[in-house]
Design a protein around this motif. Sequence first.
Motif, short mmCIF file in Angstrom:
data_model
loop_
_atom_site.label_atom_id
_atom_site.label_comp_id
_atom_site.label_asym_id
_atom_site.label_seq_id
_atom_site.Cartn_x
_atom_site.Cartn_y
_atom_site.Cartn_z
N LEU A 133 -19.34 -19.74 -3.41
CA LEU A 133 -19.81 -19.93 -4.78
C LEU A 133 -18.76 -20.68 -5.59
N THR A 168 -19.16 -24.77 -16.23
CA THR A 168 -19.25 -24.59 -14.78
C THR A 168 -17.88 -24.63 -14.15
N SER A 226 -18.78 -24.30 -4.55
CA SER A 226 -20.00 -24.97 -5.00
C SER A 226 -19.99 -25.20 -6.50
N LEU A 227 -19.47 -24.24 -7.26
CA LEU A 227 -19.37 -24.40 -8.71
C LEU A 227 -18.42 -25.53 -9.07
N GLU A 252 -26.88 -27.16 -7.25
CA GLU A 252 -27.47 -25.99 -7.93
C GLU A 252 -28.09 -25.04 -6.91
N GLN A 253 -28.73 -25.59 -5.88
CA GLN A 253 -29.28 -24.75 -4.81
C GLN A 253 -28.16 -23.99 -4.09
N GLU A 298 -24.01 -13.19 -2.39
CA GLU A 298 -22.65 -12.76 -2.77
C GLU A 298 -21.58 -13.34 -1.85
N ARG A 313 -24.72 -17.15 -4.92
CA ARG A 313 -24.80 -15.98 -5.81
C ARG A 313 -25.68 -14.89 -5.20
N ARG A 314 -26.82 -15.32 -4.67
CA ARG A 314 -27.78 -14.34 -4.16
C ARG A 314 -27.22 -13.53 -3.01
N CYS A 332 -25.22 -23.14 -5.29
CA CYS A 332 -24.69 -22.09 -6.17
C CYS A 332 -25.64 -20.90 -6.23
N ASN A 333 -26.93 -21.16 -6.36
CA ASN A 333 -27.91 -20.08 -6.45
C ASN A 333 -27.93 -19.24 -5.17
N LEU A 334 -27.86 -19.91 -4.02
CA LEU A 334 -27.86 -19.18 -2.75
C LEU A 334 -26.57 -18.37 -2.59
#
Length: 488
Positions: free
Chosen positions: A428, A450, A431-432, A413-414, A423, A420-421, A416-418
């Motif tokens: 991504l 997901t 990771s997904l 989850e970390q 881009e 996304r942030r 994926c969030n990074l």
Amino acid sequence: MEYTFKHALTLKVTYESLLGEDRKSLHRAALVAMDRLYAGSLNHHIEELAEHALRAEAWEPAADYLLQAAGRAEERSAYSAAVQFLENARKAVAALPRNPKTLAQAINLRVRMRPAYGALGAYRKALPQLLEARELATELGDPQLISDVLLHLSYLNSSHGRYEEALEPANTLKRGATVNGVQRCISESDLAASQALLIRSEARQVLERLVPHEERFTKAWRLERFGQLGARAVWYLGHRAQAEARLGRFDDAERSLAELQKVAAEVARPIDSCAAAYFTGVVGVLRGPEPALVEALQLWFSEAATSASILLRPWLLTVLGHAEFLLGRNHDAGATLEMAVTEAERLDLAQFECHARAVLACVRARLYEPEAAANLGHALELARGRGDPWSEIIVLRGLAELKPSRSAIGWLEQACNLARRVELRPELARSLLALGLARRRGKIAGADATLAEAAKLYTEMQMREDFSGMKEPTGSVLPDRVPMAVTA
């Protein structure tokens, strides 16, 4: 009177037996004779003229000839020779009276030491010269010389992973160039800033900086170097391709690479060809490498190992090792990345050491090596400390893979969030996919959604890795095992 010697040792002993003043007189006479004899073709004898002027302590012509000799060495990528000429030029200029002309020469030769020392990986020798040049340029108050120094400072620092130190001179240069309306400096400042921004994967900002200058770099200045290591078009297109690939715009990135290859062929200099290979490798790794990419990178690493492109060897080793890892060639990847770490440490290329350590830690986890967890922890700390999101995402997935349990969900989850942030869309997608599979194995809600998002990204970007089993974006069934290259 003329003396000839059949043996070099005899010549050396005879020469060294002469008094210092006699040696100077002989070199001065040789310099005067060559100036007169070769008046119409001095360019063909610059190195000899520089040597005689230096040994004669005729400092003014020595400075001029040594700088010209350095330029000739740079053109043929003979950077060790260029450094020697520039160091001798510094000695000659220091012996001359201090005035605007000699100050300008002192600045110029220090600026030129950056690409020469840079090509040899001697960052610690180049940086003090540029900092001194910045002080001298400020003292002289020459806007163009100040611009040159700022540009080289930015490139030197970004090449060695120093983000803030690279961005400051690039932005300072742009402000001054904008006020004075100097278009070349505006364009070059944006290219230099882009090289720094890529360290943090700030791809959208890179394109915002680069796109307005396309006509100038790819046409008007296509084969120009402007005192830098490589043709500006090669680096412009290479940085643009990297940014496009990070955003998942692979068709655009491939077009940029195609044009880059044309320019590299036109320039036909080893450092540009090796740089083109590296940029191609980065795009290939982001999209999903093919075996042909590994073969090409191995070839270009061999070229870099035998040419003057010493600085680019860790670049090529890092991207080669990453490609081997994604193809599941873990033992090959481990050996390659260990070399990359060693070379990057030796040349003080912090960003490449960081990325190589990140992928190497994941390789060791795949091979179930005892120190894998410690390696991943160190790599994560290093990536976060250097502000390198790409390396951090890779390590987070490696940690999740090392311990495939519910605790892995947090790491993924970390990641994926990074992704996304910043881009970083290809990462991504990877990771997904890893997160979706982990949720499904743990029977955690949201797994299908997901995996569907991952499948959509893989399709949109036309990534080359095999998203096996996902036939429809809304499908809810995936095989329990996906090729390692996909979950890496």
